[in-house]
Scaffold this motif. Structure first.
Motif, short mmCIF file in Angstrom:
data_model
loop_
_atom_site.label_atom_id
_atom_site.label_comp_id
_atom_site.label_asym_id
_atom_site.label_seq_id
_atom_site.Cartn_x
_atom_site.Cartn_y
_atom_site.Cartn_z
N THR A 259 0.80 -1.24 -0.05
CA THR A 259 -0.04 -0.05 -0.02
C THR A 259 0.74 1.23 -0.05
N ILE A 260 0.61 2.20 -0.84
CA ILE A 260 1.14 3.50 -0.93
C ILE A 260 0.59 4.57 -0.27
N ILE A 261 1.01 5.35 0.62
CA ILE A 261 0.48 6.59 1.23
C ILE A 261 1.14 7.70 0.90
N GLY A 262 0.51 8.89 0.43
CA GLY A 262 1.17 9.76 -0.03
C GLY A 262 0.76 11.06 1.01
N SER A 263 1.89 11.93 1.11
CA SER A 263 1.65 13.19 1.88
C SER A 263 0.62 14.17 1.47
N GLY A 264 0.49 14.43 0.33
CA GLY A 264 0.07 15.66 -0.37
C GLY A 264 0.99 16.53 -0.70
N THR A 265 0.48 17.61 -1.53
CA THR A 265 1.35 18.59 -1.84
C THR A 265 2.14 19.08 -0.76
N VAL A 266 3.64 18.97 -0.90
CA VAL A 266 4.53 19.77 0.16
C VAL A 266 4.36 21.14 0.25
N SER A 267 4.24 21.83 1.38
CA SER A 267 3.73 23.27 1.22
C SER A 267 4.34 23.85 2.59
N ASN A 268 5.13 24.97 2.63
CA ASN A 268 5.52 25.74 3.95
C ASN A 268 4.80 27.08 3.88
N LYS A 269 4.49 27.14 5.26
CA LYS A 269 3.98 28.65 5.40
C LYS A 269 5.01 29.69 5.19
N GLN A 270 4.43 30.80 4.16
CA GLN A 270 5.43 31.86 3.83
C GLN A 270 4.72 33.05 3.64
N GLY A 271 5.28 33.89 3.13
CA GLY A 271 4.47 35.48 2.88
C GLY A 271 3.46 35.46 1.66
N ASN A 272 3.60 36.48 1.08
CA ASN A 272 2.56 36.72 -0.12
C ASN A 272 3.27 36.18 -1.25
N LEU A 273 2.65 36.18 -2.56
CA LEU A 273 3.09 35.79 -3.63
C LEU A 273 4.64 36.01 -3.92
N HIS A 274 4.88 37.51 -3.89
CA HIS A 274 6.21 37.65 -4.39
C HIS A 274 7.18 37.55 -3.04
#
Length: 341
Positions: A259-274
């Motif tokens: 069975t394979i279990i994925g984390s979902g999209t890796v994402s870190n908290k950060q500022g605005n787009l730029h």
């Protein structure tokens, strides 16, 4: 220990042991013919596989061959089960904020998870096929684990012990098909294309100090058309670790080895787009949807296009010395009509 599956014209390929530096591999037909067989018989076959691995790394292997990742499948070319979570709540928060919607309180205590197609994964260097760019083709760079057999109602401690291998995955999403599917109240299906995994699967012990609390604490590197796109730390801001994700998947059912279990999209908290882009000192992104969410939040509408035919995606993770741990997912986006001609 590092394992991979060599393409041989069959659906399941042949299991090989790969050296730590990804320069050599060794076929092991007398120990285990396929990755699934090894997972089914892990307690029996992992010690001799480890012995082969040790010999490869010592430079004393007799029948070792040069490792070229283009000759390899995803570690499991097909699997009994592929379930993907959404363990990085920052990603969920951005999706909701772009829609002016609140994140339900339960999302912080109860993991999101969907069951994806696992009958046929694509290789790490195989094309991402689609019939049209209008589907909204997107990459999703993630970490994944492969389990042994897992009992129903498993504790998180026992779930952690059931993790056999760690991998990287590109969980391709067709974003423009998602809203209509979710509106039906029955989850993803057509909006989830075939996933690709990095060529080498690694036992958790091989990751040393970077594998802690059932999380992989290293940057996940994403490049788009040769330009740096993302480098978030896969262990940071992971609300649910892999032991919790495995336990969640096994809450009402047994999980079979493989069975394979994925984390979902890796994402870190950060500022605005730029402030979030690599060019502006941020850690960037692991999917295009996240860029488009920031754009929607800041300007009212997305401006970045999803993947187009001819675009190229690369996903990789390096150790402290700068060496590739899993090999790379390196794929171009291709019109499916070119395959069937």
């Amino acid at each position: 220990m590092k394992l991979a599956t060599l393409k041989d014209g069959s659906r399941d390929g042949r299991l090989v042991v790969v050296s730590r530096d990804l320069t050599q591999y060794q076929l092991v037909p007398k120990i285990s013919a396929t990755m699934q067989h090894a997972l089914d018989n892990w307690d029996l076959v992992s010690p001799p596989l480890q012995s082969v691995y040790d010999i490869l790394n010592s430079g004393e292997a007799i029948d070792a061959k040069p490792f070229d990742q283009h000759a390899f499948h995803s570690p499991l070319p097909r699997a009994y089960q592929w379930a993907d979570g959404s363990a990085y709540i920052n990603h969920v928060e951005l999706v909701r904020k772009a829609r002016n919607a609140e994140v339900p309180a339960s999302f912080y205590t109860d993991p999101l998870m969907y069951q994806g197609g696992s009958d046929s994964f694509i290789g790490p260097n195989d094309p991402i096929y689609a019939l049209t760019e209008e589907w909204g083709i997107d990459l999703e760079a993630e970490v994944a684990v492969i389990t042994g057999d897992v009992a129903m109602g498993v504790t998180t401690a026992d779930a952690a012990a059931a993790i056999r291998l760690v991998m990287l995955v590109n969980d391709v999403s067709l974003r423009n098909l998602i809203p209509n599917e979710l509106a039906k109240g029955f989850g993803f299906f057509q909006s989830k294309a075939a996933s690709a995994f990095a060529p080498v699967a690694v036992t958790p012990d091989e990751l040393g100090q970077h594998w802690q609390d059932s999380k992989l604490h290293l940057p996940l590197l994403v490049a788009l058309n040769g330009q740096p796109f993302g480098k978030p730390d896969a262990g940071e801001d992971m609300t649910f670790n892999f032991a919790q994700l495995v336990a969640h998947a096994a809450a009402t059912r047994e999980l079979a080895a493989g069975t394979i279990i994925g984390s979902g999209t890796v994402s870190n908290k950060q500022g605005n787009l730029h402030g979030s882009s690599i060019a502006n000192g941020g850690v960037g992104y692991c999917c295009l949807a996240e860029v488009r969410m920031y754009e929607t939040i800041e300007t009212g509408k997305p401006q970045t296009a999803y993947l187009q035919f001819g675009d190229r995606v690369r996903i990789e993770m390096l150790d402290a010395s700068g060496a590739s741990i899993f090999g790379a997912i390196d794929q171009s986006v291709v019109n499916y009509s070119e395959k069937v001609q």
